[in-house]
Design a protein around this motif. Structure first.
Motif, PDB file in Angstrom:
ATOM      1  N   THR A 142      83.176  81.986 -13.617  1.00 32.66           N
ATOM      2  CA  THR A 142      82.537  81.576 -14.867  1.00 32.66           C
ATOM      3  C   THR A 142      81.019  81.580 -14.715  1.00 32.66           C
ATOM      4  O   THR A 142      80.283  82.059 -15.587  1.00 32.66           O
ATOM      5  CB  THR A 142      83.020  80.183 -15.292  1.00 32.66           C
ATOM      6  OG1 THR A 142      84.440  80.203 -15.457  1.00 32.66           O
ATOM      7  CG2 THR A 142      82.360  79.745 -16.589  1.00 32.66           C
ATOM      8  N   TYR A 143      80.555  81.062 -13.603  1.00 32.83           N
ATOM      9  CA  TYR A 143      79.119  81.059 -13.309  1.00 32.83           C
ATOM     10  C   TYR A 143      78.577  82.488 -13.219  1.00 32.83           C
ATOM     11  O   TYR A 143      77.524  82.806 -13.778  1.00 32.83           O
ATOM     12  CB  TYR A 143      78.884  80.302 -12.009  1.00 32.83           C
ATOM     13  CG  TYR A 143      77.533  80.530 -11.372  1.00 32.83           C
ATOM     14  CD1 TYR A 143      76.393  79.933 -11.897  1.00 32.83           C
ATOM     15  CD2 TYR A 143      77.405  81.329 -10.240  1.00 32.83           C
ATOM     16  CE1 TYR A 143      75.148  80.134 -11.311  1.00 32.83           C
ATOM     17  CE2 TYR A 143      76.175  81.540  -9.652  1.00 32.83           C
ATOM     18  CZ  TYR A 143      75.040  80.941 -10.190  1.00 32.83           C
ATOM     19  OH  TYR A 143      73.819  81.158  -9.608  1.00 32.83           O
ATOM     20  N   ALA A 144      79.332  83.374 -12.536  1.00 29.92           N
ATOM     21  CA  ALA A 144      78.869  84.744 -12.351  1.00 29.92           C
ATOM     22  C   ALA A 144      78.733  85.481 -13.675  1.00 29.92           C
ATOM     23  O   ALA A 144      77.783  86.245 -13.876  1.00 29.92           O
ATOM     24  CB  ALA A 144      79.830  85.493 -11.422  1.00 29.92           C
ATOM     25  N   GLU A 176      80.699  72.268  -1.980  1.00 38.15           N
ATOM     26  CA  GLU A 176      80.598  73.673  -1.608  1.00 38.15           C
ATOM     27  C   GLU A 176      81.702  74.496  -2.268  1.00 38.15           C
ATOM     28  O   GLU A 176      82.868  74.106  -2.254  1.00 38.15           O
ATOM     29  CB  GLU A 176      80.705  73.812  -0.087  1.00 38.15           C
ATOM     30  CG  GLU A 176      80.604  75.241   0.406  1.00 38.15           C
ATOM     31  CD  GLU A 176      80.725  75.343   1.912  1.00 38.15           C
ATOM     32  OE1 GLU A 176      80.746  76.466   2.435  1.00 38.15           O
ATOM     33  OE2 GLU A 176      80.824  74.284   2.584  1.00 38.15           O
ATOM     34  N   ILE A 177      81.329  75.615  -2.860  1.00 39.04           N
ATOM     35  CA  ILE A 177      82.281  76.540  -3.468  1.00 39.04           C
ATOM     36  C   ILE A 177      82.163  77.874  -2.755  1.00 39.04           C
ATOM     37  O   ILE A 177      81.070  78.437  -2.659  1.00 39.04           O
ATOM     38  CB  ILE A 177      82.007  76.729  -4.971  1.00 39.04           C
ATOM     39  CG1 ILE A 177      82.129  75.401  -5.713  1.00 39.04           C
ATOM     40  CG2 ILE A 177      82.964  77.759  -5.571  1.00 39.04           C
ATOM     41  CD1 ILE A 177      81.701  75.489  -7.163  1.00 39.04           C
ATOM     42  N   ARG A 178      83.289  78.395  -2.236  1.00 40.58           N
ATOM     43  CA  ARG A 178      83.310  79.711  -1.606  1.00 40.58           C
ATOM     44  C   ARG A 178      84.327  80.594  -2.316  1.00 40.58           C
ATOM     45  O   ARG A 178      85.419  80.152  -2.649  1.00 40.58           O
ATOM     46  CB  ARG A 178      83.712  79.630  -0.134  1.00 40.58           C
ATOM     47  CG  ARG A 178      82.738  78.920   0.761  1.00 40.58           C
ATOM     48  CD  ARG A 178      83.119  79.119   2.229  1.00 40.58           C
ATOM     49  NE  ARG A 178      82.308  78.302   3.112  1.00 40.58           N
ATOM     50  CZ  ARG A 178      82.278  78.427   4.436  1.00 40.58           C
ATOM     51  NH1 ARG A 178      83.037  79.341   5.032  1.00 40.58           N
ATOM     52  NH2 ARG A 178      81.515  77.644   5.168  1.00 40.58           N
ATOM     53  N   PHE A 197      76.503  75.728  -3.951  1.00 39.25           N
ATOM     54  CA  PHE A 197      76.770  74.293  -3.966  1.00 39.25           C
ATOM     55  C   PHE A 197      76.558  73.755  -5.370  1.00 39.25           C
ATOM     56  O   PHE A 197      75.560  74.061  -6.030  1.00 39.25           O
ATOM     57  CB  PHE A 197      75.842  73.568  -2.983  1.00 39.25           C
ATOM     58  CG  PHE A 197      76.126  73.905  -1.544  1.00 39.25           C
ATOM     59  CD1 PHE A 197      77.019  73.160  -0.802  1.00 39.25           C
ATOM     60  CD2 PHE A 197      75.505  74.994  -0.945  1.00 39.25           C
ATOM     61  CE1 PHE A 197      77.283  73.475   0.521  1.00 39.25           C
ATOM     62  CE2 PHE A 197      75.759  75.317   0.381  1.00 39.25           C
ATOM     63  CZ  PHE A 197      76.646  74.563   1.115  1.00 39.25           C
ATOM     64  N   VAL A 198      77.520  72.962  -5.843  1.00 42.21           N
ATOM     65  CA  VAL A 198      77.452  72.347  -7.164  1.00 42.21           C
ATOM     66  C   VAL A 198      77.662  70.846  -7.007  1.00 42.21           C
ATOM     67  O   VAL A 198      78.720  70.403  -6.548  1.00 42.21           O
ATOM     68  CB  VAL A 198      78.521  72.937  -8.111  1.00 42.21           C
ATOM     69  CG1 VAL A 198      78.450  72.257  -9.473  1.00 42.21           C
ATOM     70  CG2 VAL A 198      78.342  74.443  -8.254  1.00 42.21           C
TER      71      VAL A 198
END
Length: 362
Positions: free
Chosen positions: A96-98, A50-52, A45-46
Motif C-alpha cells: 500500500t505504501y509503495a 520493522e516491516i520487511r 520502520f513504521v
C-alpha cells in the motif's frame, strides 16, 4: 546485509502494481551482484515497528562484456540499478505504501540479493508455469538465458486474471519479438476471454496435465520453473509428476500462501532448550523461550540474523542443522534435496531436543 538505497523510479505497471528502481552506489555494486531469479528484501520502520518484504529482481542480468570492454552496465562489477515489481496486497502494509506514497528520492533499506530459485545460462530446453506476480523472477531468467546462451529455448505458460492485470506485458512481448524462434509464449486468462489462444479458466492439475504435452516434450525439458500462488504451483508440480518429469528438474517458488495451522505443539523440554548458532563466522549459545522458533531465539541475541518473510516462503533464513532435532511447521522454500541434506528454515523450526545447533553460514 542491508544498505540504504535511493529510489530512482516508481512506475505503474497495472492498476494494482508498480515497478520500483533503486540506485546502487559504485562502492556497493559488487555486493548487489545477483543471479537471474534471486530476490531482495526491503525494510522500513513504521512507529518503531520493522516491516520487511521480499521482492524478486525483474531485470535481466547483464551479459558479461567482451574482453577489454569495462564501461558497459554489465561489466562484471555488479548492477547500477535494481528493479522489482510490487503488486498491491489487500491490507498489505508495504505494498500500500509503495503504490500510494513511495516517491523518487526516498531511501529504503535493501538487503543484498539472495535465493536459490535461479537458472544459470546453459544450452538446453527450459519451461516455466507462472501465475500473477510469479512472472517477476522468471522474466529475469528468460531474458538472461536467451541473451547469453544461443543454444537455449524457453516455453512460458503464464496465467493472469485479465489482460489489464497482467504484469510486464510489454516486456514479455518484447522478448517474444526478439527471439521468436527460441521463446514460446502461452498466455492464459482465468477471468476474461481472449480473441485468440487458449480458452479462459484456471490452470488446475487436470488442465495442465492435458496442456503441457501439447506444447512441448515435457520429459525432455532440462528445467521446469514454477512460480506464483501456492495452488498453481502445487497443481503444476502434480501435473509434471504425473507426466513423468524427474523431481530434480522441477524448481519452485511460492509468492503467496494463506495462513495454515501450525503443527502440534511439542511437549516442553525439561530444563528448556539451548540454541547454538553460527552466523558470519561467529558462534553463540542462548536459551530458547517456550514456543520460540530458532530464528526468534537467535534474533533476541543477534539482530543481524537473516530473514525476510517469516512465513516459510522466501528461504532467507535457511540454515544447516548441525546437531539436535527440530520440528519445522511449514516449508515452501527448500527443495527436497536440501531438507535431506539437513537444511531447515529457522523461522519455522522449533527445538525438539535440549540442544539444537544450526549454521547459517553453511
Amino acid at each position: 546485509m542491508f544498505h540504504p538505497l535511493r529510489v530512482t523510479e516508481v512506475s505503474p505497471l497495472t492498476d494494482d502494481s508498480v515497478t520500483i528502481a533503486f540506485e546502487v552506489p559504485e562502492e556497493l555494486r559488487a555486493e548487489y551482484r545477483y543471479r537471474a531469479g534471486q530476490h531482495i528484501a526491503v525494510r522500513r520502520f513504521v512507529d518503531g515497528a520493522e516491516i520487511r518484504r521480499t521482492y524478486s529482481l525483474c531485470d535481466a542480468v547483464p551479459a558479461v562484456p567482451a574482453a577489454g570492454d569495462g564501461s558497459a552496465a554489465g561489466d562484471g562489477h555488479g548492477p547500477r540499478t535494481l528493479r522489482v515489481g510490487v503488486r498491491l496486497v489487500e491490507e498489505g502494509e508495504f505494498s500500500t505504501y509503495a503504490l500510494k506514497e513511495l516517491a523518487v528520492g526516498d531511501v529504503l533499506d535493501v538487503m543484498t540479493p539472495a535465493g536459490r530459485f535461479v537458472l544459470e545460462p546453459r544450452p538446453g530446453r527450459f519451461a516455466a508455469v507462472v501465475g500473477g506476480s510469479g512472472i517477476t523472477p522468471v522474466l529475469s531468467q528468460i531474458a538472461t538465458i536467451l541473451s547469453r546462451e544461443p543454444g537455449a529455448t524457453f516455453c512460458l505458460v503464464r496465467s493472469d486474471r485479465t489482460a489489464a492485470s497482467t504484469m510486464f506485458l510489454e516486456e514479455v512481448a518484447d522478448l517474444k519479438d526478439r527471439w521468436p524462434d527460441r521463446f514460446q509464449l502461452v498466455p492464459v486468462l482465468s477471468r476474461e476471454e481472449q480473441q485468440a489462444g487458449l480458452p479462459s479458466g484456471r490452470l488446475d492439475e487436470a488442465r495442465l496435465t492435458s496442456l503441457l504435452p501439447a506444447l512441448l516434450p515435457v520429459t525432455e525439458v532440462d528445467g521446469w520453473y514454477l512460480c506464483g500462488p501456492l495452488g498453481l504451483v502445487t497443481s503444476a508440480e502434480r501435473a509434471l509428476r504425473a507426466l513423468g518429469v524427474a523431481r530434480s528438474r522441477v524448481h519452485q517458488e511460492i509468492f503467496h500462501v494463506d495462513e495454515v495451522p501450525s503443527g502440534p505443539v511439542a511437549d516442553p523440554i525439561p530444563g528448556g532448550a539451548t540454541v547454538r548458532a553460527t552466523l558470519d563466522g561467529r558462534g553463540g549459545s542462548w536459551p530458547s523461550t517456550a514456543g520460540e522458533s530458532l530464528l526468534e531465539t537467535v534474533l533476541r541475541n543477534r539482530s543481524d540474523a537473516p530473514y525476510a518473510c517469516k512465513g516459510g516462503v522466501c528461504g532467507t533464513c535457511r540454515a544447516k542443522l548441525v546437531t539436535g532435532e527440530v520440528r519445522m511447521d511449514r516449508n515452501f522454500a527448500l527443495e527436497p534435496e536440501e531438507t535431506d541434506a539437513g537444511y531447515v528454515l529457522a523461522c519455522q523450526s522449533h527445538p525438539v531436543t535440549s540442544v539444537v545447533e544450526v549454521d547459517f553460514d553453511a
